[in-house]
Design an enzyme around this catalytic site. Structure first.
Site, PDB file in Angstrom:
ATOM      1  N   ASP A 157       0.852  -1.184   0.000  1.00  0.00           N
ATOM      2  CA  ASP A 157       0.000   0.000   0.000  1.00  0.00           C
ATOM      3  C   ASP A 157       0.897   1.247   0.000  1.00  0.00           C
ATOM      4  OD1 ASP A 157      -2.954   0.989   0.500  1.00  0.00           O
ATOM      5  OD2 ASP A 157      -1.775   1.996   2.029  1.00  0.00           O
ATOM      6  N   TYR A 267      -1.917  11.279   2.704  1.00  0.00           N
ATOM      7  CA  TYR A 267      -2.781  11.568   1.552  1.00  0.00           C
ATOM      8  C   TYR A 267      -2.846  13.066   1.283  1.00  0.00           C
ATOM      9  CZ  TYR A 267      -4.294   6.720   1.800  1.00  0.00           C
ATOM     10  OH  TYR A 267      -4.308   5.346   1.791  1.00  0.00           O
ATOM     11  N   HIS A 323      -7.048  -6.577  -0.425  1.00  0.00           N
ATOM     12  CA  HIS A 323      -5.981  -5.570  -0.455  1.00  0.00           C
ATOM     13  C   HIS A 323      -4.945  -5.846   0.630  1.00  0.00           C
ATOM     14  CE1 HIS A 323      -4.197  -1.562  -0.943  1.00  0.00           C
ATOM     15  NE2 HIS A 323      -4.216  -1.461   0.368  1.00  0.00           N
TER      16      HIS A 323
END
Length: 343
Positions: A157, A267, A323
């Site tokens: 990730d 982010y 994921h």
């Protein structure tokens, strides 16, 4: 930041505000169902470390002082062995590599870090402290501080994005690169702009641009959002590998001060401080991508697209893995890693 990135950031903020309306509605409804429980869960404290985080079989807890931050890591295996460095994603911490810490310790010095802003590592305030350049700088300093000149670098990730950028900028310090369910960072932004399905899947990235509200959403209902991300029917771990004790360990990690805001800043920094084009180059080192196919956040098509910037690329798919692939299907992931390392 160029004009395109200003526009991209503005669009992300606009959509983030739109998504915020739905999040606020959800929080209000949750409060109305049980206001006392809602408030109690919101301020619930976790002062006792879960026993699974102190399992000696996973390795020893250590710290290293870098130029800007002190990083916490768990290390397993002989210091004389080659270094395997494990870099986690969001919302995770060193514990997401528990199966790999055990598996590779006989042949490697396996080190799973808490990236800056996570777990027991330092948590500098401010979005600017979480740019990709800062994160990759930590990796470069860490390898040297551990007494090595190179490593097998493994990232999942967000950790995969950091690992890719590090391999582009510091190829001499990477023996082999292994990426788990993460697109190449130099490809993802343009792909998301052109692919409507991926744009919809990336809604949370835009929501995270909003101040404060994403933190509230994580804290609410005793970190119910975190639990649903990891174990939910849509996108959560598909096997029975992750237990209630593991989830409690995650909640403990994210319950301390700054342990939600700073991971979200990854982010926020990605939109405000995009990759410098001069650092985008081919990754010449042998690279393997392992991809869990039913990933609700990332299109499977992103895996082979990395081949544009990675000439020596091997891709392995696990059809029924989520994921959270290294926790979901540890045996298959470890098997692929061994095969790649032994080539």
């Amino acid at each position: 930041m160029g004009l395109l990135h200003y526009f991209q950031f503005a669009v992300a903020c606009a959509f983030g505000l739109w998504y915020s309306l739905w999040i606020i509605l959800h929080l209000v409804l949750s409060f109305m169902k049980g206001p006392i429980t809602f408030v109690k869960d919101f301020f619930k404290k976790r002062d006792v470390m879960p026993s699974c985080l102190n399992d000696p079989g996973l390795g020893s807890h250590e710290f290293v002082h870098l130029k800007e931050v002190r990083l916490h890591y768990v290390a397993n295996g002989n210091k004389k062995k080659p270094l395997m460095l494990l870099v986690h994603g969001f919302p995770e911490f060193w514990y997401s590599w528990r199966y790999q810490l055990r598996e590779f310790r006989k042949q490697y010095r396996v080190v799973a870090i808490d990236q800056r802003g996570y777990g027991d590592s330092d948590k500098p305030s401010g979005v600017k402290n979480y740019s990709t350049e800062k994160l990759t700088g930590d990796i470069k300093q860490l390898i040297s501080a551990l007494g090595y000149s190179r490593c097998v670098l493994v990232g999942h990730d967000w950790g995969g994005a950091v690992a890719c950028h590090f391999a582009m900028c510091n190829p001499e310090m990477v023996e082999k690169l292994i990426i788990l369910n993460c697109p190449h960072p130099a490809i993802f932004a343009s792909y998301m702009r052109k692919n409507l399905e991926q744009f919809r899947k990336s809604w949370y990235m835009m929501f995270f641009q909003v101040p404060v509200l994403p933190e509230i959403a994580f804290w609410a209902n005793d970190f119910k959002l975190l639990e649903s991300i990891l174990l939910g029917e849509k996108g959560g771990v598909q096997s029975q590998e992750t237990t209630a004790a593991d989830i409690e360990a995650y909640k403990y990690c994210f319950s301390s001060k700054g342990s939600v805001t700073n991971p979200l800043n990854y982010y926020r920094a990605a939109f405000r401080y995009p990759l410098d084009k001069k650092n985008i180059r081919l990754i010449e080192k042998p690279t393997m991508i392992i991809w869990g196919c039913p990933d609700v956040a990332l299109n499977q098509e992103l895996a082979p697209l990395a081949g544009k910037l990675v000439p020596d690329l091997t891709i392995k798919y696990i059809e029924d893995a989520s994921h959270w692939i290294q926790q979901d299907r540890p045996n298959e992931v470890n098997k692929f890693i061994w095969e790649f390392l032994n080539q």
